[in-house]
Scaffold this motif. Sequence first.
Motif, mmCIF file in Angstrom:
data_model
loop_
_atom_site.group_PDB
_atom_site.id
_atom_site.type_symbol
_atom_site.label_atom_id
_atom_site.label_comp_id
_atom_site.label_asym_id
_atom_site.label_seq_id
_atom_site.Cartn_x
_atom_site.Cartn_y
_atom_site.Cartn_z
ATOM 1 N N ILE B 154 20.444 4.705 6.076
ATOM 2 C CA ILE B 154 21.485 5.277 5.021
ATOM 3 C C ILE B 154 21.393 5.717 4.330
ATOM 4 C CG2 ILE B 154 23.495 4.590 5.189
ATOM 5 C CD1 ILE B 154 23.068 2.594 7.841
ATOM 6 N N SER B 155 21.714 7.012 3.540
ATOM 7 C CA SER B 155 21.895 7.077 2.310
ATOM 8 C C SER B 155 23.092 6.489 1.713
ATOM 9 C CB SER B 155 22.552 8.057 2.169
ATOM 10 O OG SER B 155 23.007 9.117 1.090
ATOM 11 N N LEU B 156 23.072 6.242 0.613
ATOM 12 C CA LEU B 156 23.837 5.316 -0.735
ATOM 13 C C LEU B 156 24.585 6.779 -1.028
ATOM 14 C CD1 LEU B 156 22.019 2.165 -2.079
ATOM 15 C CD2 LEU B 156 23.824 2.752 0.089
ATOM 16 N N TYR B 157 23.905 7.665 -1.571
ATOM 17 C CA TYR B 157 24.627 8.866 -2.204
ATOM 18 C C TYR B 157 25.562 9.421 -1.558
ATOM 19 C CZ TYR B 157 24.425 12.533 -4.632
ATOM 20 O OH TYR B 157 25.077 14.053 -5.989
ATOM 21 N N ARG B 159 28.748 7.741 -1.546
ATOM 22 C CA ARG B 159 28.965 6.348 -0.174
ATOM 23 C C ARG B 159 30.094 5.465 -1.377
ATOM 24 N NH1 ARG B 159 26.211 7.101 5.025
ATOM 25 N NH2 ARG B 159 26.721 9.143 4.891
ATOM 26 N N PHE B 180 23.687 4.665 -8.403
ATOM 27 C CA PHE B 180 22.929 5.577 -7.346
ATOM 28 C C PHE B 180 23.834 6.986 -7.188
ATOM 29 C CE2 PHE B 180 19.930 2.879 -5.024
ATOM 30 C CZ PHE B 180 19.445 2.359 -5.780
#
Lengths: 330, 330
Positions: B154-157, B159, B180
């Motif tokens: 799951i991407s954090l960028y 978010r 991030f």
Amino acid sequence: MALISTQNDRTDLPLVVMPSIIESMVQPFREALPLLHDIARVRIYDDATLDGDVIVDRCADADAVMVIGFHVDDSMFDRLSDHVRCFSFGGTGVASYIDLSRARERGIAVTNVVRYGDHAVAEHTFALIMELSRRVGRLDAIVKSGRWDGLDGISLYGRTLGLIGFGGIAQAVADMATGFGMSTLVWNSHLHEEAVAAHHVTAVDDLGELLHRSDVASIHLPLTDSTTGIITADHLERLRPGTIVVNTARAEVIEPGALTRRLLRGDLLAGLDVFDHEPLPLDDPLRSVPGIVLTPHVAWRDDEAYRALSVQIVRAIAAFFTGSAFNRVV
Amino acid sequence: MALISTQNDRTDLPLVVMPSIIESMVQPFREALPLLHDIARVRIYDDATLDGDVIVDRCADADAVMVIGFHVDDSMFDRLSDHVRCFSFGGTGVASYIDLSRARERGIAVTNVVRYGDHAVAEHTFALIMELSRRVGRLDAIVKSGRWDGLDGISLYGRTLGLIGFGGIAQAVADMATGFGMSTLVWNSHLHEEAVAAHHVTAVDDLGELLHRSDVASIHLPLTDSTTGIITADHLERLRPGTIVVNTARAEVIEPGALTRRLLRGDLLAGLDVFDHEPLPLDDPLRSVPGIVLTPHVAWRDDEAYRALSVQIVRAIAAFFTGSAFNRVV
């Protein structure tokens, strides 16, 4: 059977076929398809196949083919090239999947995708570093086994990160390290001064020196003729005991066997997502390295990467059919 | 038997005794002891004990006592107070370990340590987030079991991180999130505008709204009378499915039972280091939450925190014996 098909009745539009897809990409492709509205019809098959006859059959009336997860070998190419005018490849290393000179000869367009996974790989890199520094995965297993023994973490704050390579992925990792209060050293064959300044890193001329000064060393080189085996056993000798070593790039940038031999001494902490042979053989000596953390070449795989990949493939096809160029290789 | 003793022959100097220590702290204390050169003799016992008689015995001729891992109950206090002039406590919540009014009455100094673990807890917070977003621990177990099935991250960028509380730990987490490429929302009862600006976060007035807008929600409240139970079941209702929820602060800041009930619905991703009852009981329903990640209250434990803790304790004693004040509580 086609899972997704759009604008079926618009037989005036060219047809794009994706003959095989992995499940994680279905939803991102659904969301990207409106980009082809009034430009092309789309048919996507969601049952993944590597069978050349099935693929050719599914693409029988295609004007363009989205290529993900299978090779377009010469036989397939020839059988498709009488009607397919564009191959849109879902990756960066297109030359390993489609014969580009053949495409050039026949006047068939080829597109690829670029840098779709920079953030994904950077985040996985940091996840490997943190599993080595905080051992959350191991602690979770301890608690779930009914025990309560803790482990001491290793602080990253104030420590030194050494990056080997400084493309988009390494730059994203450098920004993360800055957020963690680490200082970052970089070694690369060519370093752009603006990038060095923009990401607050320090260039180091000598790879061995970089490794010697790093508390965490992470590899971010692309695999090319000039990077194959560029990290030698001598370089790895310079690593200090206790250093965290991470590779999410390619195993082949290290001299064959050198990393395994260095790690088997047992004084480093290593996290690897890439290997000389994948899947990693059951008798591979890397499996015996104390405390090593291994993931199955998944660094590029996350929702954001799938989304970027899907959008780029669809945009490349939209561009092709509207007479412009996006991610064109041929 | 004393593991460490310094300046034995300097009977002109006051004596500091640490009657019990955990193994991880031995080395950091060794490194901090030069701060007491020519100020005090030191005796450290490395076999941890909670036995009051043993502790009193070990401190029989002490002028100051370093208190780590045991309570100074009233009986122990009374038996030590005829010769001990200073208690240097190795933690923040000293009032739960030493009766401060009793110390005040007898004119005995008490010191504590502050913010020694901000970075450690912040890093553990991010490690929990990343185990939920990238599953490195689980992937490592998969590879080591001989399989090669990947999992999508799951991407954090890009978010949104929501921080509940905005002290030193949360501020460190906010900086990591910036690195991030996340955007960060903050809720706290009192927010200093300078801190909000310095860490590039956005204040949100309503806790429920913060939770609703967060892709990752992390709790960083101290436990006080006014924060006990401050996060209610109604607040947790506002979390969207798929949200990552992390608690490295204290379980008691959430309404009793509310988090467990919310998590058992199975639509959130949770990583917890703190619990209402520790060790976490084997029949605790939290253990049944799908995909939950559990660590045994270790967030504060890393080399940097041990070092900061050791230095602060030793500095507090040095200050006491040289007539200045450092971390003085009484």
